[in-house]
Design an enzyme around this catalytic site. Structure first.
Site, PDB file in Angstrom:
ATOM      1  N   HIS A 118      16.111  52.096  -9.839  1.00  0.00           N
ATOM      2  CA  HIS A 118      17.258  52.781 -10.055  1.00  0.00           C
ATOM      3  C   HIS A 118      17.624  52.537 -11.628  1.00  0.00           C
ATOM      4  CE1 HIS A 118      19.785  55.656  -7.601  1.00  0.00           C
ATOM      5  NE2 HIS A 118      18.617  55.948  -7.294  1.00  0.00           N
ATOM      6  N   ASN A 119      16.574  52.745 -12.385  1.00  0.00           N
ATOM      7  CA  ASN A 119      16.509  52.287 -13.869  1.00  0.00           C
ATOM      8  C   ASN A 119      17.476  53.202 -14.634  1.00  0.00           C
ATOM      9  OD1 ASN A 119      14.965  50.257 -12.887  1.00  0.00           O
ATOM     10  ND2 ASN A 119      13.043  51.168 -13.492  1.00  0.00           N
ATOM     11  N   ASP A 153      14.887  59.625   4.727  1.00  0.00           N
ATOM     12  CA  ASP A 153      15.811  59.499   3.991  1.00  0.00           C
ATOM     13  C   ASP A 153      15.769  60.472   3.051  1.00  0.00           C
ATOM     14  OD1 ASP A 153      17.688  58.637   1.992  1.00  0.00           O
ATOM     15  OD2 ASP A 153      16.064  57.392   1.169  1.00  0.00           O
ATOM     16  N   SER A 183       7.920  52.769 -11.337  1.00  0.00           N
ATOM     17  CA  SER A 183       8.697  53.405 -12.503  1.00  0.00           C
ATOM     18  C   SER A 183       7.998  53.484 -13.957  1.00  0.00           C
ATOM     19  CB  SER A 183      10.136  52.737 -12.311  1.00  0.00           C
ATOM     20  OG  SER A 183      11.211  53.354 -13.245  1.00  0.00           O
ATOM     21  N   HIS A 232       7.936  60.245 -11.126  1.00  0.00           N
ATOM     22  CA  HIS A 232       8.586  59.633 -10.472  1.00  0.00           C
ATOM     23  C   HIS A 232       8.247  59.948  -8.760  1.00  0.00           C
ATOM     24  CE1 HIS A 232      12.384  57.414  -9.044  1.00  0.00           C
ATOM     25  NE2 HIS A 232      12.583  58.311  -8.132  1.00  0.00           N
ATOM     26  N   GLY A 234       5.246  49.758  -2.094  1.00  0.00           N
ATOM     27  CA  GLY A 234       5.940  49.693  -3.421  1.00  0.00           C
ATOM     28  C   GLY A 234       6.749  50.715  -4.101  1.00  0.00           C
ATOM     29  N   ASN A 235       6.933  50.690  -5.059  1.00  0.00           N
ATOM     30  CA  ASN A 235       7.339  51.702  -6.114  1.00  0.00           C
ATOM     31  C   ASN A 235       6.802  51.525  -7.585  1.00  0.00           C
ATOM     32  OD1 ASN A 235      10.099  52.193  -8.174  1.00  0.00           O
ATOM     33  ND2 ASN A 235       9.979  53.639  -6.571  1.00  0.00           N
ATOM     34  N   GLU A 258      20.903  65.288  -4.909  1.00  0.00           N
ATOM     35  CA  GLU A 258      20.461  64.082  -4.414  1.00  0.00           C
ATOM     36  C   GLU A 258      21.821  63.060  -3.778  1.00  0.00           C
ATOM     37  OE1 GLU A 258      18.035  61.955  -6.900  1.00  0.00           O
ATOM     38  OE2 GLU A 258      16.428  63.430  -7.272  1.00  0.00           O
ATOM     39  N   SER A 259      22.624  64.225  -3.302  1.00  0.00           N
ATOM     40  CA  SER A 259      23.715  63.430  -2.684  1.00  0.00           C
ATOM     41  C   SER A 259      23.351  62.593  -1.842  1.00  0.00           C
ATOM     42  CB  SER A 259      24.825  64.569  -2.072  1.00  0.00           C
ATOM     43  OG  SER A 259      24.906  65.603  -2.719  1.00  0.00           O
TER      44      SER A 259
END
Length: 720
Positions: free
Chosen positions: A85-86, A259, A520, A34, A517-518, A303-304
Site C-alpha cells: 500500500h505504497n 475480497d 508494485s 497494479h 506475492g505482489n 474501493e470502500s
C-alpha cells in the site's frame, strides 16, 4: 490515467463496439500495472512455487501451505499473503497503511482461514528529514490502530531508511492465517445459478481508481490531488467481518469468496467468475450504499473497505443474510452466476452498462516487452574511519538502532500464540493444533539491492532463512512483495529484473517455494525511483514452541558460524553495508555461501541443541552490531579476533555477509562438530557479567558499557 490508444483498439476489436464508460473504466483499472502485472509477469516464471507442502500456490487471494504435525497434532494448513500500500501511504500515511492491513487480512478470510499474525515491512526516506518522520509516525499509527482493533498480532517485520524513498515510501504487509483443511475455499466460482452476495460495509466513493492510481508515478501534488484515491478503513467493521466469515464457514454456506480490493466490486466479481470459467449477471442497483446518487462506474470501482463477495447456493441466501445481520453488517444479493460461455454483465437502472467476457477483462491485457540495462558493478573505494567512530555511527544509525518504538505500539501477544516476541531474528508462533512452532521473518535491505540488485536479493532470501534457522526452524515457504520504480526506464527495469532473478535463485537454492506475492511498480516521484526492493516474508517450522533468545545469558562461550573472512578464506566486502551508507565509498557485494541449504539447515539443528544459550544472525551492520544487540544490563561479552591476511578491522566487523550466526554455547566443540564440512566455526570469546562489550581486532579495541550502547541504539525512541 486512461486506457491507452493501443489498449482501446484491442478492446474495440474484441467486443466489436466502443466500450461503455463503465467498461472503459473497468479495463483501465484491471489492465493497469497494479492488477495485470504487465511489466512483471514475464519475469515471474523464474520463481519455483511447487512443493509437497504447497496446497494452493500463486493466483488466488492467498496461498495455502500444509504444516508438519508433531506428537498428537492434527493436520493443519496456513495461508500466506503479502500486499503493498505504497502510494496511498504517501498521500495519507494513517489510512493508507491501515487499509493495507485490512486488505491482506480479507485475502486471508477469502481462503477460509482465520488471521493469526501480521508482519509490516516499512521503507522511508532519510530519518533526519521531518517529512520522513511524519510518514513514519503516521504509517506505524495506522498499522497499530487497525491491527490492534481487529485482534491480529503484528509479530515481526522490518524498518529501513534510505534517501531514495523520500518521495515514495513503501508499506508492505504480510498476513498468516490458520486453516483446517476441510474449511478451504477459493476465489473460483463453482456453479451456475448460485447467487453473488455482497457482505460488509456500505459502498461509498472512497478509493475510486485506486488500482490505476497505484500504476503511475507519484506527482508532486499527490498528497492533495490524489487523496480521493485513498481508502478509509473501519477496523471495527473488519473485526465483525472476520467473525461473520467464521460463522458462514461453520455452517458451510460459502462456495467461493473474494475480497473487494483493487478495482472494487468490478475487480472481485469479474475475477471470481473468470477463474471458474463462468459468466454472471449483476444488478448494481442492489449494492448497499452509504452515499446518494452514485453511478455505475462508482459502484464498480469504489474501493470502500471491509467488503467481501460470496458465492452462495440459492437455498442458503436467507441464512447468510441472517448471519450478516447478527454481526451488524450490510448484505446485498447482487446477482447470480451464469453458464460457461456467457459474459460478465452488469446492469444499472434497467440498462446494461457492462457486457464483456470476464476472461478477456481479467487476462486480456498484453504484456510489456521492455528494455533493461544491467546495473553497474561497484569496485572498492573506501574511506578511512577510526574504529570507534565507525562503531558509534553505525550502531546509532536508524537502520541499525532499536525498533522498539515501532513494535511496542503493536499488540503482539493477542491470540496467545507468540512465544518469541518482536525484536528477535524471527517471531515464533505456537500452532498448538499441530504441535508445531511456526517461525516468521519478513523484510529486505535497500542498501543491499541498491548496490547490487541480483546479489542483494539473494542475500535478502538468505537472511530471512537464517533468521528462522537461528530460532531452530527449517525454512518452509515464502511470499514476496517486489517493489520497483518506473519500469519504462531501462536502468530501473534492469534493477527490478535483478531482484526478481536473485530472489528466485536463492529461494530455489534453499528449496523454499515462493507460493504467492505482489508486485508494485511505478514507485517513482520527482525525487527519482526507489531502490529495487524485494520484501520477502518467510516461514519456518519446528517441533515445539521454544527457541534460544537473542540476548546473552552471560554464562557461555561465543562462536560465530559461517564467517569465512575471520578464517582468512575470503575477502570481507563492504558493498551495500551501513558502513558505506554512513561514510560513503563503494565496494563489491559480499560473496554468499556456496551451499546455503546445508548452512541454514545446520544452523537450525544447532540452535535447538541444549548447549545453546543464545543465538543471533549477523546481517545489518555486521558482526559488531550483532554483538551490540546481544549484550544487556545483565550480560556483557569479551571478544578477541585474531589477525587475518584478508581485511582491515572495519571490514571484518562491519561487512554484512548473511548466512552467519553468533551462538552463545556451553559446548563450542559440539558446534564445531555439527558444522564440520559445512561452514567454519570461529571462537570469539566469552559472555560474562561485565556489563560491557569489549572487541579486540588486530590490536585495535572497542570498549563500551551496555548503558552507552543502549543510548546509542535509542535514536528512534529519543527523536519520536
Amino acid at each position: 490515467m486512461s486506457l491507452s490508444d493501443a489498449d482501446h483498439e484491442l478492446v474495440v476489436e474484441e467486443i466489436g463496439r466502443e466500450p461503455t464508460r463503465a467498461e472503459a473504466a473497468l479495463f483501465e483499472n484491471l489492465w493497469s500495472e497494479h492488477c495485470a502485472y504487465r511489466s512483471s509477469r514475464p519475469l515471474l516464471s523464474a520463481f519455483d512455487s511447487e512443493g509437497d507442502q504447497v496446497v494452493i500456490g500463486p493466483g488466488d487471494d492467498a496461498a495455502v501451505v500444509s504444516l508438519p504435525s508433531h506428537g498428537d497434532g492434527e493436520e493443519m494448513y496456513i495461508t500466506m499473503g503479502v500486499e503493498s500500500h505504497n502510494h496511498p501511504s504517501y498521500v495519507d500515511p494513517f489510512d493508507g497503511a491501515a487499509t493495507g492491513v485490512g486488505g491482506i487480512v480479507r485475502d486471508t478470510l477469502s481462503m477460509g482461514a482465520y488471521p493469526i499474525a501480521l508482519a509490516d515491512c516499512l521503507y522511508f526516506g532519510d530519518f533526519d528529514r521531518e517529512h520522513s518522520r511524519y510518514l513514519f509516525e503516521g504509517v506505524v499509527e495506522g498499522i497499530s490502530h487497525y491491527g490492534n482493533c481487529i485482534g491480529v498480532p503484528t509479530v515481526t517485520g522490518s524498518v529501513a531508511f534510505h534517501d531514495d524513498y523520500e518521495g515514495n515510501p513503501l508499506v508492505n504487509v504480510s498476513c498468516i492465517g490458520l486453516l483446517e483443511p476441510e474449511r478451504t475455499i477459493t476465489a473460483e466460482a463453482q456453479e451456475p445459478g448460485n447467487k453473488l452476495v455482497l457482505v460488509g460495509n456500505a459502498t461509498g466513493r472512497d478509493g475510486l481508481g485506486g488500482a490505476s492510481f497505484a500504476s503511475e508515478d507519484l506527482a508532486e501534488d499527490a498528497e492533495t490531488e490524489d487523496r480521493p484515491a485513498v481508502q478509509v478503513g473501519d477496523p471495527y467493521s473488519e473485526k465483525l467481518l472476520v467473525e461473520c466469515n467464521e460463522a458462514l464457514l461453520d455452517e458451510e454456506l460459502v462456495e467461493s469468496a473474494r475480497d473487494l480490493g483493487a478495482a472494487g466490486l468490478g475487480g472481485a466479481s469479474s475475477e471470481l467468475i473468470a477463474k471458474g470459467g463462468l459468466g454472471a449477471r449483476i444488478e448494481l442497483d442492489r449494492v448497499h450504499e452509504r452515499e446518494p446518487n452514485m453511478n455505475a462506474m462508482e459502484y464498480l470501482l469504489a474501493e470502500s473497505q471491509e467488503r467481501m463477495v460470496y458465492e452462495v447456493a440459492p437455498e442458503d441466501v436467507d441464512r447468510v443474510a441472517e448471519l450478516a445481520e447478527r454481526f451488524d453488517l450490510g448484505c446485498s444479493v447482487i446477482g447470480e452466476l451464469t453458464e460457461p460461455g456467457t459474459n460478465y454483465v452488469c446492469t444499472f437502472e434497467g440498462e446494461t452498462v457492462v457486457d464483456v467476457d470476464a476472461a478477456f477483462l481479467g487476462d486480456g491485457a498484453p504484456m510489456n516487452d521492455l528494455p533493461s540495462d544491467a546495473p553497474p558493478k561497484q569496485e572498492r573505494d573506501l574511506p578511512t574511519v577510526s574504529l570507534d567512530e565507525a562503531f558509534e555511527r553505525i550502531v546509532s544509525s536508524p537502520n541499525c538502532a532499536s525498533k522498539r518504538w515501532v513494535y511496542r505500539q503493536y499488540d503482539h501477544e493477542v491470540q496467545v500464540r507468540t512465544s518469541v516476541l518482536p525484536g528477535d531474528d524471527a517471531a515464533l508462533l505456537a500452532i498448538r493444533e499441530a504441535g508445531t512452532g511456526l517461525a516468521f521473518s519478513a523484510g529486505a535491505d535497500p542498501n543491499w539491492t541498491d548496490a547490487a540488485p541480483y546479489e542483494g536479493a539473494r542475500a535478502v532470501a538468505l537472511e530471512n532463512a537464517t533468521n528462522v534457522a537461528a530460532k531452530g526452524a527449517t525454512p518452509h515457504a515464502a511470499v514476496d512483495c517486489l517493489n520497483g520504480g518506473n519500469p519504462e526506464k531501462p536502468d530501473v527495469y534492469g534493477g527490478f529484473k535483478g531482484i526478481v532473478d536473485g530472489l528466485a535463485d536463492m529461494c530455489s537454492d534453499l528449496d523454499v517455494p515462493v507460493v504467492g506475492g505482489n508486485v508494485s511498480l511505478y514507485n517513482d516521484s520527482q525525487d527519482g525511483p526507489i531502490p529495487p526492493t524485494p520484501t520477502l516474508a518467510l516461514v519456518g517450522v519446528k517441533e515445539g514452541y521454544d527457541a534460544p533468545p537473542l540476548s546473552l545469558s552471560g554464562e557461555g562461550r561465543l562462536v560465530v558460524v559461517g564467517d569465512t573472512a575471520l578464517e582468512g578464506k575470503t575477502d570481507p566486502r563492504l558493498g551495500g553495508s551501513e558502513y558505506t551508507a554512513q561514510f560513503g565509498g563503494t565496494d563489491r557485494f559480499p560473496a554468499l555461501p556456496v551451499d546455503s541449504t546445508d548452512v541454514v539447515e545446520t544452523i537450525a539443528e544447532v540452535a535447538d541443541a541444549d548447549h545453546v544459550l543464545a543465538s543471533h544472525d549477523v546481517s545489518h551492520g555486521g558482526l559488531a552490531v550483532t554483538l551490540a544487540e546481544m549484550v544487556h544490563e545483565d550480560a556483557g561479552a569479551s571478544v578477541e579476533i585474531g589477525t587475518t591476511e584478508h581485511g582491515t578491522p572495519a571490514r571484518l566487523l562491519f561487512n554484512e555477509r548473511p548466512g552467519r550466526v553468533v551462538f552463545e554455547t556451553t559446548d563450542p566443540a559440539a558446534v564445531r562438530e555439527a558444522f564440520d564440512g559445512v561452514a567454519p566455526v570461529t571462537e570469539l570469546g566469552e559472555a560474562n557479567d561485565s556489563n560491557g562489550l569489549d572487541i579486540t581486532v588486530n590490536d585495535e579495541t572497542l570498549a563500551y558499557n551496555v548503558a552507552d550502547i543502549a543510548d546509542l541504539r535509542s535514536v528512534i525512541d529519543d527523536e519520536l
